[in-house]
Design an enzyme around this catalytic site. Structure first.
Site, mmCIF file in Angstrom:
data_model
loop_
_atom_site.group_PDB
_atom_site.id
_atom_site.type_symbol
_atom_site.label_atom_id
_atom_site.label_comp_id
_atom_site.label_asym_id
_atom_site.label_seq_id
_atom_site.Cartn_x
_atom_site.Cartn_y
_atom_site.Cartn_z
ATOM 1 C CD GLU A 25 -1.038 0.662 3.666
ATOM 2 O OE1 GLU A 25 -1.542 1.797 3.507
ATOM 3 O OE2 GLU A 25 -1.187 -0.024 4.698
ATOM 4 C CE LYS A 159 -0.844 1.769 13.153
ATOM 5 N NZ LYS A 159 -1.818 1.373 12.109
HETATM 6 N N1 PSU Z 1 -1.186 0.720 9.379
HETATM 7 C C1 PSU Z 1 0.018 1.353 9.484
HETATM 8 N N2 PSU Z 1 0.155 2.579 8.970
HETATM 9 C C2 PSU Z 1 -0.841 3.161 8.267
HETATM 10 C C3 PSU Z 1 -2.092 2.469 8.117
HETATM 11 C C4 PSU Z 1 -2.212 1.260 8.699
HETATM 12 O O1 PSU Z 1 0.948 0.826 10.058
HETATM 13 O O2 PSU Z 1 -0.640 4.256 7.774
HETATM 14 C C5 PSU Z 1 -3.165 3.040 7.224
HETATM 15 C C6 PSU Z 1 -3.573 1.922 6.242
HETATM 16 O O3 PSU Z 1 -3.533 2.453 4.926
HETATM 17 C C7 PSU Z 1 -4.989 1.601 6.643
HETATM 18 C C8 PSU Z 1 -5.460 2.938 7.105
HETATM 19 O O4 PSU Z 1 -5.758 1.070 5.588
HETATM 20 O O5 PSU Z 1 -4.353 3.431 7.866
HETATM 21 C C9 PSU Z 1 -6.720 2.870 7.919
HETATM 22 O O6 PSU Z 1 -7.267 4.142 7.953
HETATM 23 P P1 PSU Z 1 -8.736 4.356 8.557
HETATM 24 O O7 PSU Z 1 -8.594 4.010 10.006
HETATM 25 O O8 PSU Z 1 -9.020 5.808 8.306
HETATM 26 O O9 PSU Z 1 -9.640 3.421 7.807
#
Ligand code: PSU
Ligand code: MN
Length: 303
Positions: A25, A159
């Site tokens: 990603e 997380k």
């Molecule tokens: N995990 C990480 N770093 C990130 C993310 C996840 O270690 O930057 C990002 C991923 O792209 C994940 C997104 O899909 O955060 C989730 O965002 P939200 O909680 O807004 O859906």
């Protein structure tokens, strides 16, 4: 109208030769890590995948084109760009249609990987149910994507900024296999243990590949989430990271942070509060996930 998929030379060759490919990603680059560590990490993660016998395909939308694999120059440009959109299922087509540039989250990367015929994807951690979701309704689109799109996602769990029990409940409701790799417990990103059991556990990349194959043969839509614990030497014990997380969450509430901004805000805050230690652990776990994803991709190609 043909889909504006744009393959990098490396990925294009891999497709011709039938080599295993691992998707990566780009939101982790633009919104998850500061420059220049973001670009350095992206390069190193790509190399880990090559060393593991597969080909990396970092995914992003650049000037209205959906890129499957980025050149080194494209990676550098994206890593330094400001105000890049964060694309999930809802935003992907709009960004392409309007000629925009955006980084793909787990959900959007899964969609793009599937369009490109890539079955494995490595990341840091997935989005999930945020704490306080009972009033904010903040549940990541990543969870629904796992239920819909047939890609095996390797992450270090979710997380502890999230509500992990609710995240696991939603994944169960959606029928998403959550498979801890090499242990029974569900890992919590920076820490190997969340204190919660994982619904499923596997130790063999070949069996993980086989399970995905069986899902599609049985007509079960959706992917699988492989929760790969951070290596022991790199982990930040929950006793250390949890108070930092609590403080970051309180600050986010105070600053009125909502929607897409929540995850990047918390990551940045935790990075500063730990004097960069959270980033060091984050880099280590992404590489560890890339290593496992390359092995799974190899098994999928072999079968
Ligand atoms: N995990 C990480 N770093 C990130 C993310 C996840 O270690 O930057 C990002 C991923 O792209 C994940 C997104 O899909 O955060 C989730 O965002 P939200 O909680 O807004 O859906
Ligand atoms: Mn959200």
């Amino acid at each position: 109208m043909t889909l504006p998929l744009h393959f990098s030379p490396e990925v294009s060759d891999a497709r011709t030769l039938g080599l295993p490919i691992v998707a990566l990603e780009s939101t982790i680059i633009t919104h998850g890590m500061p420059w220049p560590q973001n670009v350095e990490t992206a390069r190193e993660v790509e190399q880990v995948i090559r060393d593991g016998g597969a080909v990396p395909a970092t995914i992003a939308v650049l000037a209205g084109r959906l890129h499957i694999g980025l050149t080194d120059a494209e990676l550098e440009t994206l890593g330094q760009a400001k105000d890049v959109a964060k694309l999930s299922r809802a935003d992907l087509a709009v960004c392409i249609a309007s000629g925009g540039t955006g980084a793909t989250t787990v959900a959007a990367t899964m969609i793009a990987a599937h369009l490109a015929g890539i079955r494995v994807f490595a990341t840091g951690g997935i989005g999930g149910v945020h704490r306080g979701a009972d009033s904010s309704f903040d549940i990541s689109a990543d969870l629904h994507e796992l239920a819909k799109t047939p890609v095996t996602v390797v992450g270090a769990g979710a997380k502890a900024i999230l509500d992990l029990p609710k995240t696991l409940e939603v994944l169960e409701t959606l029928g998403v296999p959550v498979i801890a790799y090499g242990q029974k417990g569900f890992p919590a990103f920076w820490s190997r243990s969340s204190g919660l059991p994982a619904p499923l556990s596997m130790n063999d990349p070949a069996e993980i590949a086989k399970a995905m194959q069986l899902r599609s043969e049985m007509g079960l839509e959706g992917g699988q989430f492989v929760a790969n614990p951070i290596p022991e030497k790199d982990e930040i014990p929950s006793a250390v990271i949890n108070p930092v997380i609590e403080a970051a969450l309180a600050a986010a509430a105070e600053d009125g942070i909502a929607a897409k901004a929540v995850t990047p805000y918390l990551l940045d805050r935790i990075y500063h509060e730990t004097d960069g230690a959270s980033l060091v652990a984050n880099i280590a776990l992404v590489k560890n996930n890339a290593r496992l994803a390359a092995r799974i991709a190899g098994e999928m190609s072999a079968s």
